[in-house]
Design a protein around this motif. Structure first.
Motif, PDB file in Angstrom:
ATOM      1  N   ARG A  87      26.030  52.786  62.336  1.00  0.00           N
ATOM      2  CA  ARG A  87      26.362  52.743  63.794  1.00  0.00           C
ATOM      3  C   ARG A  87      25.323  53.462  64.603  1.00  0.00           C
ATOM      4  NH1 ARG A  87      29.030  55.291  67.825  1.00  0.00           N
ATOM      5  NH2 ARG A  87      29.811  53.806  69.378  1.00  0.00           N
ATOM      6  N   THR A  88      24.608  52.795  65.554  1.00  0.00           N
ATOM      7  CA  THR A  88      23.727  53.629  66.274  1.00  0.00           C
ATOM      8  C   THR A  88      24.053  54.005  67.655  1.00  0.00           C
ATOM      9  OG1 THR A  88      21.540  53.938  67.172  1.00  0.00           O
ATOM     10  CG2 THR A  88      22.415  51.857  67.026  1.00  0.00           C
ATOM     11  N   ARG A  89      23.611  55.015  68.435  1.00  0.00           N
ATOM     12  CA  ARG A  89      24.067  55.314  69.800  1.00  0.00           C
ATOM     13  C   ARG A  89      22.740  55.183  70.551  1.00  0.00           C
ATOM     14  NH1 ARG A  89      25.673  60.501  70.755  1.00  0.00           N
ATOM     15  NH2 ARG A  89      26.577  59.801  72.364  1.00  0.00           N
ATOM     16  N   LEU A  90      21.903  54.493  70.071  1.00  0.00           N
ATOM     17  CA  LEU A  90      20.495  54.247  70.693  1.00  0.00           C
ATOM     18  C   LEU A  90      20.753  53.907  72.047  1.00  0.00           C
ATOM     19  CD1 LEU A  90      17.393  52.789  69.390  1.00  0.00           C
ATOM     20  CD2 LEU A  90      18.706  51.353  71.338  1.00  0.00           C
ATOM     21  N   MET A  91      20.140  54.478  73.056  1.00  0.00           N
ATOM     22  CA  MET A  91      19.940  54.427  74.448  1.00  0.00           C
ATOM     23  C   MET A  91      18.664  53.583  74.952  1.00  0.00           C
ATOM     24  SD  MET A  91      21.603  54.879  77.385  1.00  0.00           S
ATOM     25  CE  MET A  91      22.790  55.941  76.968  1.00  0.00           C
ATOM     26  N   LEU A  92      18.764  52.618  75.723  1.00  0.00           N
ATOM     27  CA  LEU A  92      17.745  51.541  76.119  1.00  0.00           C
ATOM     28  C   LEU A  92      17.640  51.570  77.448  1.00  0.00           C
ATOM     29  CD1 LEU A  92      15.557  49.371  75.401  1.00  0.00           C
ATOM     30  CD2 LEU A  92      17.396  47.744  75.807  1.00  0.00           C
ATOM     31  N   ASP A  93      16.437  51.671  78.067  1.00  0.00           N
ATOM     32  CA  ASP A  93      16.042  51.881  79.436  1.00  0.00           C
ATOM     33  C   ASP A  93      14.851  50.688  79.583  1.00  0.00           C
ATOM     34  OD1 ASP A  93      15.830  52.427  81.883  1.00  0.00           O
ATOM     35  OD2 ASP A  93      15.065  54.481  81.805  1.00  0.00           O
ATOM     36  N   VAL A  94      14.796  49.743  80.640  1.00  0.00           N
ATOM     37  CA  VAL A  94      14.102  49.143  81.098  1.00  0.00           C
ATOM     38  C   VAL A  94      13.441  49.386  82.399  1.00  0.00           C
ATOM     39  CG1 VAL A  94      13.456  46.644  81.540  1.00  0.00           C
ATOM     40  CG2 VAL A  94      14.953  47.117  79.652  1.00  0.00           C
ATOM     41  N   GLY A  95      12.147  49.554  82.578  1.00  0.00           N
ATOM     42  CA  GLY A  95      11.567  49.858  83.915  1.00  0.00           C
ATOM     43  C   GLY A  95      12.076  51.287  84.671  1.00  0.00           C
ATOM     44  N   GLY A  96      12.500  52.021  83.927  1.00  0.00           N
ATOM     45  CA  GLY A  96      13.188  53.283  84.556  1.00  0.00           C
ATOM     46  C   GLY A  96      14.271  52.961  85.224  1.00  0.00           C
ATOM     47  N   HIS A  97      15.042  52.010  84.918  1.00  0.00           N
ATOM     48  CA  HIS A  97      16.243  51.922  85.598  1.00  0.00           C
ATOM     49  C   HIS A  97      17.263  52.689  85.252  1.00  0.00           C
ATOM     50  CE1 HIS A  97      19.780  49.492  87.454  1.00  0.00           C
ATOM     51  NE2 HIS A  97      20.262  49.602  86.410  1.00  0.00           N
ATOM     52  N   ARG A  98      17.669  53.119  84.127  1.00  0.00           N
ATOM     53  CA  ARG A  98      18.608  53.993  83.714  1.00  0.00           C
ATOM     54  C   ARG A  98      18.295  55.397  84.315  1.00  0.00           C
ATOM     55  NH1 ARG A  98      22.726  52.069  80.578  1.00  0.00           N
ATOM     56  NH2 ARG A  98      22.093  50.691  78.870  1.00  0.00           N
ATOM     57  N   ALA A  99      17.096  55.644  84.126  1.00  0.00           N
ATOM     58  CA  ALA A  99      16.549  57.195  84.455  1.00  0.00           C
ATOM     59  C   ALA A  99      16.912  57.191  85.812  1.00  0.00           C
ATOM     60  CB  ALA A  99      15.113  57.363  84.134  1.00  0.00           C
ATOM     61  N   ALA A 100      16.428  56.421  86.756  1.00  0.00           N
ATOM     62  CA  ALA A 100      16.800  56.205  88.200  1.00  0.00           C
ATOM     63  C   ALA A 100      18.376  56.271  88.624  1.00  0.00           C
ATOM     64  CB  ALA A 100      16.338  55.090  88.968  1.00  0.00           C
ATOM     65  N   ARG A 101      18.957  55.470  87.627  1.00  0.00           N
ATOM     66  CA  ARG A 101      20.454  55.435  87.907  1.00  0.00           C
ATOM     67  C   ARG A 101      21.047  56.773  87.557  1.00  0.00           C
ATOM     68  NH1 ARG A 101      24.469  54.051  90.701  1.00  0.00           N
ATOM     69  NH2 ARG A 101      26.329  53.171  89.504  1.00  0.00           N
ATOM     70  N   ARG A 102      20.677  57.487  86.485  1.00  0.00           N
ATOM     71  CA  ARG A 102      21.157  58.828  85.829  1.00  0.00           C
ATOM     72  C   ARG A 102      21.175  59.681  87.096  1.00  0.00           C
ATOM     73  NH1 ARG A 102      18.364  60.113  81.010  1.00  0.00           N
ATOM     74  NH2 ARG A 102      20.100  58.951  79.963  1.00  0.00           N
ATOM     75  N   GLU A 113      23.019  46.252  73.703  1.00  0.00           N
ATOM     76  CA  GLU A 113      23.847  46.164  72.616  1.00  0.00           C
ATOM     77  C   GLU A 113      23.305  45.314  71.596  1.00  0.00           C
ATOM     78  OE1 GLU A 113      27.162  47.399  71.838  1.00  0.00           O
ATOM     79  OE2 GLU A 113      26.374  48.473  73.580  1.00  0.00           O
ATOM     80  N   LEU A 114      22.561  44.253  71.869  1.00  0.00           N
ATOM     81  CA  LEU A 114      21.884  43.555  70.860  1.00  0.00           C
ATOM     82  C   LEU A 114      21.005  44.192  69.996  1.00  0.00           C
ATOM     83  CD1 LEU A 114      21.123  40.283  72.984  1.00  0.00           C
ATOM     84  CD2 LEU A 114      22.626  40.310  71.127  1.00  0.00           C
ATOM     85  N   THR A 115      20.304  45.319  70.753  1.00  0.00           N
ATOM     86  CA  THR A 115      19.181  46.225  69.919  1.00  0.00           C
ATOM     87  C   THR A 115      20.144  47.021  69.146  1.00  0.00           C
ATOM     88  OG1 THR A 115      17.725  45.975  72.133  1.00  0.00           O
ATOM     89  CG2 THR A 115      17.445  47.797  70.285  1.00  0.00           C
TER      90      THR A 115
END
Length: 171
Positions: free
Chosen positions: A95-110, A82-84
């Protein structure tokens, strides 16, 4: 006799995807600059990868020792995203719909959520009974909704944040 000039331009329909891609790439660059500044302030090492996935910019922070940027159940990651997004919006005015991932967390969660959605859809198809899942973030709900739809069933969200959840319904 008057002279006329003809400008060589692409048809509007061909120009739009290029403009959209350029806009998303710009969002990724702004986000990367913002995140690099945050990593410097926090004295954390990480590489920034940028991509465009579908209709949104995707930025990933890759490296070791980044668990502090993910937090419990991705709470810090959500806040950082959200800050980004705010930093990008401030810079672009849009407005942006940018998606942020850190350390592959979102990819694994997906991957986990697609599996959950598929398995739940199978269970609902077999029993004919709706199934309510645990509360999830908007990102998580979207992944489950997409997996359920791909399995040929329908789902809807119910409840209020932060307790909003997916309900998988029989066909």
């Amino acid at each position: 006799m008057t002279e006329s000039t003809v400008e060589a331009t692409q048809p509007e329909s061909a120009q739009e995807p290029q403009d959209e891609l350029a806009r998303l790439e710009e969002e990724g660059e702004i986000a990367a600059d913002y995140l690099e500044g945050l990593l410097d302030i926090a004295d954390l090492d990480g590489d920034i990868d940028m991509d465009v996935e579908g209709d949104r910019a995707a930025v990933s922070v890759v490296g070791t020792g980044l668990d502090h940027l993910i937090g419990r159940d991705g709470e810090v990651l959500e806040a950082l995203q959200e800050l980004t997004r705010l930093a990008v919006t401030r810079e672009t005015g849009e407005r942006t719909r940018l998606m942020l991932d850190v350390g592959g967390h979102r990819a694994a969660r997906r991957s986990e959520l697609v599996k959950l959605g598929t398995e739940t859809a199978q269970k609902v198809a077999e029993t004919g009974q709706p199934v309510k899942l645990a509360p999830m973030s908007p990102f998580e709900r979207k992944m489950v909704h997409d997996a359920v739809a791909a399995a040929g069933l329908r789902s809807e969200s119910e409840g209020e944040e932060p307790n909003r959840r997916v309900v998988v319904l029989p066909a």
